[in-house]
Write a protein that holds these residues in place. Structure first.
Motif, short mmCIF file in Angstrom:
data_model
loop_
_atom_site.label_atom_id
_atom_site.label_comp_id
_atom_site.label_asym_id
_atom_site.label_seq_id
_atom_site.Cartn_x
_atom_site.Cartn_y
_atom_site.Cartn_z
N ILE A 109 2.77 6.03 -8.60
CA ILE A 109 2.91 6.71 -7.72
C ILE A 109 1.90 7.30 -6.42
O ILE A 109 2.33 6.80 -5.48
CB ILE A 109 3.87 7.96 -7.90
N SER A 110 0.96 7.88 -7.43
CA SER A 110 -0.39 7.68 -6.85
C SER A 110 -1.18 6.61 -6.44
O SER A 110 -1.76 7.15 -5.08
CB SER A 110 -0.91 8.85 -7.60
N THR A 111 -1.17 5.63 -6.55
CA THR A 111 -2.19 4.34 -6.85
C THR A 111 -1.11 3.28 -5.74
O THR A 111 -1.91 2.84 -4.55
CB THR A 111 -2.00 4.22 -7.81
N ILE A 112 -0.42 3.16 -5.23
CA ILE A 112 0.52 3.42 -4.14
C ILE A 112 0.29 2.94 -2.89
O ILE A 112 0.75 1.99 -2.55
CB ILE A 112 2.24 3.09 -3.86
N PRO A 113 0.16 4.22 -2.21
CA PRO A 113 -1.06 4.56 -1.01
C PRO A 113 -1.43 3.69 -1.40
O PRO A 113 -2.18 2.99 0.26
CB PRO A 113 -0.91 6.11 -1.05
N TYR A 114 -2.80 3.59 -2.00
CA TYR A 114 -4.09 3.22 -2.13
C TYR A 114 -3.62 1.04 -1.86
O TYR A 114 -4.10 0.72 -1.34
CB TYR A 114 -4.84 2.70 -3.26
N PHE A 115 -2.88 0.47 -2.82
CA PHE A 115 -2.49 -0.85 -2.17
C PHE A 115 -2.02 -0.94 -1.62
O PHE A 115 -1.92 -2.12 -0.79
CB PHE A 115 -1.70 -1.57 -3.59
N ILE A 116 -1.17 -0.18 -0.81
CA ILE A 116 -0.22 -0.85 1.00
C ILE A 116 -1.25 -0.86 1.72
O ILE A 116 -1.70 -1.05 2.88
CB ILE A 116 0.43 0.21 1.39
N TYR A 117 -2.81 0.47 1.75
CA TYR A 117 -3.53 0.35 2.65
C TYR A 117 -4.44 -0.71 2.61
O TYR A 117 -4.12 -1.48 3.89
CB TYR A 117 -4.35 2.09 2.26
N PHE A 118 -4.75 -1.07 1.35
CA PHE A 118 -5.83 -1.92 1.14
C PHE A 118 -5.19 -3.51 1.42
O PHE A 118 -5.35 -4.41 2.14
CB PHE A 118 -6.74 -2.13 -0.08
#
Length: 226
Positions: A109-118
């Motif tokens: 859950i906390s990793t998903i925003p990173y994948f979305i941004y990058f």
């Protein structure tokens, strides 16, 4: 009564030499690491594994740790050891598996925003290359051997976090005197694993030792039961 120690402990932590002007990743990681210690102490003293809510929150906060400074994740590995021991004693391995699954879900859950941004910026490859590859293979130093630097790390922690180190030692002493094997083992191994992960690369800076001030909160256990 340990609540009265909070302002005093905050003063000790942020007036230490290791704070070194602030703004380090270590500073931002302290709340997440402190939460992990809190959940561990709460569950082990109740002789139980974390429930779904706590496991999920540990996963989310540890996921934040991974993407801020991943070597601090070593602290969580230290806490898993007594949970495995407790599961073996109580013969509740299915619950341990569920706990680990919940933690992994939180990390995702906390990793998903990173994948979305990058991903939006077509920079996932750059993200992994700079943050993971460079930090693992490019950052470690050969100026000092890992063993020498790890051993000297104990001295750095005591020198730059003297007051909080004394609180940590007092807390560990109280846990040992209580003969709570799980509590003492978890706190000690998480501390040692964090030292290995911090100084094992052969480098050392003053602010490195700031992370270990988070263990001073276990000194409240000593004070509260003194």
């Amino acid at each position: 009564k340990s609540l009265y120690l909070i302002p005093f402990e905050g003063f000790l932590v942020y007036s230490s030499m290791a704070f070194d002007r602030g703004g380090s990743a270590e500073e931002f990681c302290l709340p997440f690491l402190a939460f992990a210690i809190y959940v561990f102490i709460k569950t082990i003293r109740n002789n139980e594994l974390p429930d779904f809510k706590d496991s999920l929150l540990i996963g989310i906060t540890s996921g934040c740790i991974i993407w801020i400074k991943f070597n601090f994740f070593a602290l969580y590995i230290g806490f898993l050891i007594p949970y495995v021991m407790l599961s073996y004693k109580k013969k509740c391995f299915p619950k341990l598996i569920k706990t680990i699954f919940s933690m992994c879900l939180g990390i995702l859950i906390s990793t998903i925003p990173y994948f979305i941004y990058f991903g939006i910026n077509s920079a996932i490859k750059d993200w992994f290359e700079v943050y993971i590859y460079s930090n693992i293979f490019g950052y470690p130093s050969t100026e000092k051997s890992s063993i020498v630097n790890i051993l000297s790390g104990f001295g750095y922690i005591l020198s730059f976090n003297t007051a909080t180190s004394l609180l940590t030692v007092a807390g560990l002493y109280w846990c040992f005197k209580q003969k709570n094997t799980y509590l003492f083992t978890g706190l000690l191994t998480s501390l040692l694993f964090l030292i290995l992960a911090t100084y094992g690369g052969g480098r050392n800076y003053v602010y490195y030792s700031f992370t270990f001030s988070v263990f001073s909160i276990i000194g409240c256990l000593f004070y509260n039961n003194f």
